[in-house]
Scaffold this motif. Structure first.
Motif, mmCIF file in Angstrom:
data_model
loop_
_atom_site.group_PDB
_atom_site.id
_atom_site.type_symbol
_atom_site.label_atom_id
_atom_site.label_comp_id
_atom_site.label_asym_id
_atom_site.label_seq_id
_atom_site.Cartn_x
_atom_site.Cartn_y
_atom_site.Cartn_z
ATOM 1 N N GLN A 1 0.879 -1.032 -0.087
ATOM 2 C CA GLN A 1 -0.017 0.087 0.020
ATOM 3 C C GLN A 1 0.784 1.146 -0.074
ATOM 4 O O GLN A 1 0.678 2.148 -0.748
ATOM 5 C CB GLN A 1 -1.098 -0.128 1.255
ATOM 6 C CG GLN A 1 -2.236 -1.020 1.232
ATOM 7 C CD GLN A 1 -3.011 -0.919 2.260
ATOM 8 O OE1 GLN A 1 -2.694 -0.274 3.438
ATOM 9 N NE2 GLN A 1 -4.014 -1.674 2.230
ATOM 10 N N ASP A 2 1.827 1.323 0.775
ATOM 11 C CA ASP A 2 2.551 2.457 1.134
ATOM 12 C C ASP A 2 3.717 2.736 -0.072
ATOM 13 O O ASP A 2 4.240 3.755 -0.468
ATOM 14 C CB ASP A 2 3.137 2.772 2.366
ATOM 15 C CG ASP A 2 2.055 2.802 3.412
ATOM 16 O OD1 ASP A 2 0.890 3.064 3.047
ATOM 17 O OD2 ASP A 2 2.295 2.544 4.639
ATOM 18 N N PHE A 3 4.159 1.600 -0.423
ATOM 19 C CA PHE A 3 5.569 1.482 -1.156
ATOM 20 C C PHE A 3 5.202 1.018 -2.922
ATOM 21 O O PHE A 3 6.035 0.846 -3.682
ATOM 22 C CB PHE A 3 6.704 0.710 -0.543
ATOM 23 C CG PHE A 3 7.179 1.457 0.782
ATOM 24 C CD1 PHE A 3 8.039 2.535 0.417
ATOM 25 C CD2 PHE A 3 6.700 0.969 1.847
ATOM 26 C CE1 PHE A 3 8.448 3.066 1.895
ATOM 27 C CE2 PHE A 3 6.907 1.533 2.933
ATOM 28 C CZ PHE A 3 8.092 2.566 2.828
ATOM 29 N N VAL B 1 5.493 -9.401 -2.948
ATOM 30 C CA VAL B 1 6.494 -9.323 -2.245
ATOM 31 C C VAL B 1 6.943 -10.762 -1.748
ATOM 32 O O VAL B 1 5.857 -11.155 -0.845
ATOM 33 C CB VAL B 1 6.400 -8.321 -1.127
ATOM 34 C CG1 VAL B 1 7.807 -8.488 -0.185
ATOM 35 C CG2 VAL B 1 6.244 -6.994 -1.837
ATOM 36 N N ALA B 2 7.902 -11.470 -1.765
ATOM 37 C CA ALA B 2 8.083 -12.707 -1.388
ATOM 38 C C ALA B 2 9.279 -12.543 -0.339
ATOM 39 O O ALA B 2 9.874 -11.487 -0.344
ATOM 40 C CB ALA B 2 8.601 -13.687 -2.485
ATOM 41 N N PRO B 3 9.268 -13.428 0.818
ATOM 42 C CA PRO B 3 9.970 -13.368 1.965
ATOM 43 C C PRO B 3 11.596 -13.180 1.504
ATOM 44 O O PRO B 3 12.146 -12.505 1.939
ATOM 45 C CB PRO B 3 9.855 -14.350 2.653
ATOM 46 C CG PRO B 3 8.524 -14.941 2.538
ATOM 47 C CD PRO B 3 8.336 -14.463 0.943
ATOM 48 N N GLY B 4 11.895 -13.907 0.531
ATOM 49 C CA GLY B 4 13.391 -13.643 -0.082
ATOM 50 C C GLY B 4 13.774 -12.881 -1.115
ATOM 51 O O GLY B 4 14.923 -12.492 -1.480
ATOM 52 N N ASP B 5 12.745 -11.924 -1.468
ATOM 53 C CA ASP B 5 13.099 -11.010 -2.619
ATOM 54 C C ASP B 5 14.110 -9.722 -1.965
ATOM 55 O O ASP B 5 13.667 -9.525 -0.817
ATOM 56 C CB ASP B 5 11.924 -10.146 -2.979
ATOM 57 C CG ASP B 5 10.996 -10.900 -3.654
ATOM 58 O OD1 ASP B 5 11.070 -12.114 -4.192
ATOM 59 O OD2 ASP B 5 9.675 -10.338 -4.053
ATOM 60 N N ASN B 6 15.187 -9.851 -2.752
ATOM 61 C CA ASN B 6 16.140 -8.763 -2.361
ATOM 62 C C ASN B 6 15.271 -7.220 -2.727
ATOM 63 O O ASN B 6 14.795 -7.040 -3.734
ATOM 64 C CB ASN B 6 17.343 -8.579 -3.255
ATOM 65 C CG ASN B 6 18.012 -7.467 -2.679
ATOM 66 O OD1 ASN B 6 17.995 -6.359 -2.849
ATOM 67 N ND2 ASN B 6 19.474 -7.832 -2.473
ATOM 68 N N LEU B 7 14.668 -6.555 -1.668
ATOM 69 C CA LEU B 7 13.927 -5.360 -1.860
ATOM 70 C C LEU B 7 14.606 -4.246 -2.782
ATOM 71 O O LEU B 7 13.649 -3.671 -3.624
ATOM 72 C CB LEU B 7 13.523 -4.935 -0.483
ATOM 73 C CG LEU B 7 12.773 -5.952 0.335
ATOM 74 C CD1 LEU B 7 12.422 -5.207 1.763
ATOM 75 C CD2 LEU B 7 11.329 -6.267 -0.227
ATOM 76 N N GLY C 1 13.111 -1.948 -5.857
ATOM 77 C CA GLY C 1 13.542 -0.751 -6.160
ATOM 78 C C GLY C 1 13.467 0.193 -5.009
ATOM 79 O O GLY C 1 13.624 1.276 -4.727
ATOM 80 N N PHE C 2 13.461 -0.692 -3.790
ATOM 81 C CA PHE C 2 13.504 -0.055 -2.495
ATOM 82 C C PHE C 2 14.794 0.696 -2.440
ATOM 83 O O PHE C 2 15.965 0.150 -2.634
ATOM 84 C CB PHE C 2 13.679 -1.302 -1.304
ATOM 85 C CG PHE C 2 13.009 -0.817 0.110
ATOM 86 C CD1 PHE C 2 12.018 -0.287 0.436
ATOM 87 C CD2 PHE C 2 14.182 -0.804 0.897
ATOM 88 C CE1 PHE C 2 11.720 -0.394 1.643
ATOM 89 C CE2 PHE C 2 13.931 -0.576 2.311
ATOM 90 C CZ PHE C 2 12.605 -0.429 2.729
ATOM 91 N N ILE D 1 19.469 -5.100 6.223
ATOM 92 C CA ILE D 1 18.404 -5.692 5.855
ATOM 93 C C ILE D 1 18.355 -5.695 4.382
ATOM 94 O O ILE D 1 18.518 -4.666 3.722
ATOM 95 C CB ILE D 1 16.988 -4.686 6.522
ATOM 96 C CG1 ILE D 1 17.076 -5.377 7.911
ATOM 97 C CG2 ILE D 1 15.826 -5.135 5.841
ATOM 98 C CD1 ILE D 1 15.941 -4.512 8.712
ATOM 99 N N ARG D 2 18.019 -6.778 3.601
ATOM 100 C CA ARG D 2 17.816 -6.848 2.131
ATOM 101 C C ARG D 2 16.387 -7.421 2.029
ATOM 102 O O ARG D 2 15.930 -7.226 0.698
ATOM 103 C CB ARG D 2 18.944 -7.761 1.722
ATOM 104 C CG ARG D 2 20.341 -7.312 1.950
ATOM 105 C CD ARG D 2 20.617 -5.691 0.995
ATOM 106 N NE ARG D 2 21.893 -5.029 1.492
ATOM 107 C CZ ARG D 2 22.312 -4.235 2.147
ATOM 108 N NH1 ARG D 2 21.316 -3.715 2.932
ATOM 109 N NH2 ARG D 2 23.254 -3.784 2.460
ATOM 110 N N THR D 3 15.825 -8.156 2.568
ATOM 111 C CA THR D 3 14.705 -8.900 2.452
ATOM 112 C C THR D 3 13.758 -8.864 3.474
ATOM 113 O O THR D 3 13.691 -8.263 4.395
ATOM 114 C CB THR D 3 14.868 -10.541 2.341
ATOM 115 O OG1 THR D 3 15.139 -10.676 3.439
ATOM 116 C CG2 THR D 3 16.053 -10.672 1.191
ATOM 117 N N LEU D 4 12.245 -9.191 3.022
ATOM 118 C CA LEU D 4 11.352 -9.455 3.996
ATOM 119 C C LEU D 4 11.696 -10.122 5.107
ATOM 120 O O LEU D 4 11.333 -9.800 6.462
ATOM 121 C CB LEU D 4 9.883 -9.617 3.245
ATOM 122 C CG LEU D 4 8.585 -9.780 4.147
ATOM 123 C CD1 LEU D 4 8.242 -8.433 5.001
ATOM 124 C CD2 LEU D 4 7.477 -10.255 3.461
#
Length: 90
Positions: A16-18, A23-29, A34-35, A66-69
């Motif tokens: 919602q905010d970003f 979003v998967a737990p292992g995704d490099n945000l 583009g985090f 921090i890189r992932t969820l």
């Protein structure tokens, strides 16, 4: 709050905010969604509201890894454990 409940709330915040999707737990945000550093600052503020306590400067520095969820969930669990050990609750 369980890890699963935290993950659901964090996923909702990220979507919602970003404006992230799927979003998967292992995704490099950073790589996948583009985090960036501005997003990280905003997310830390949202985490403070979610958790109901302020995150110290030292604790914020710990967030730099921090890189992932999944990393965010581990980070929150560490903060909550520290608060419980210090007698501050979570």
């Amino acid at each position: 709050m369980t890890r699963e409940e935290l993950q659901a709330q964090l996923t909702q915040i990220l979507e919602q905010d970003f404006e992230f999707s799927n979003v998967a737990p292992g995704d490099n945000l950073r790589d996948v969604h583009g985090f960036d550093s501005i997003d990280a600052i905003e997310l830390l503020a949202k985490l403070e509201k979610l958790l109901g306590f302020s995150i110290s400067r030292e604790e914020r520095e710990g967030a730099m890894r921090i890189r992932t969820l999944a990393d965010i969930l581990d980070y929150i669990e560490t903060l909550q454990k520290k608060r419980a050990e210090d007698g501050g609750g979570a």
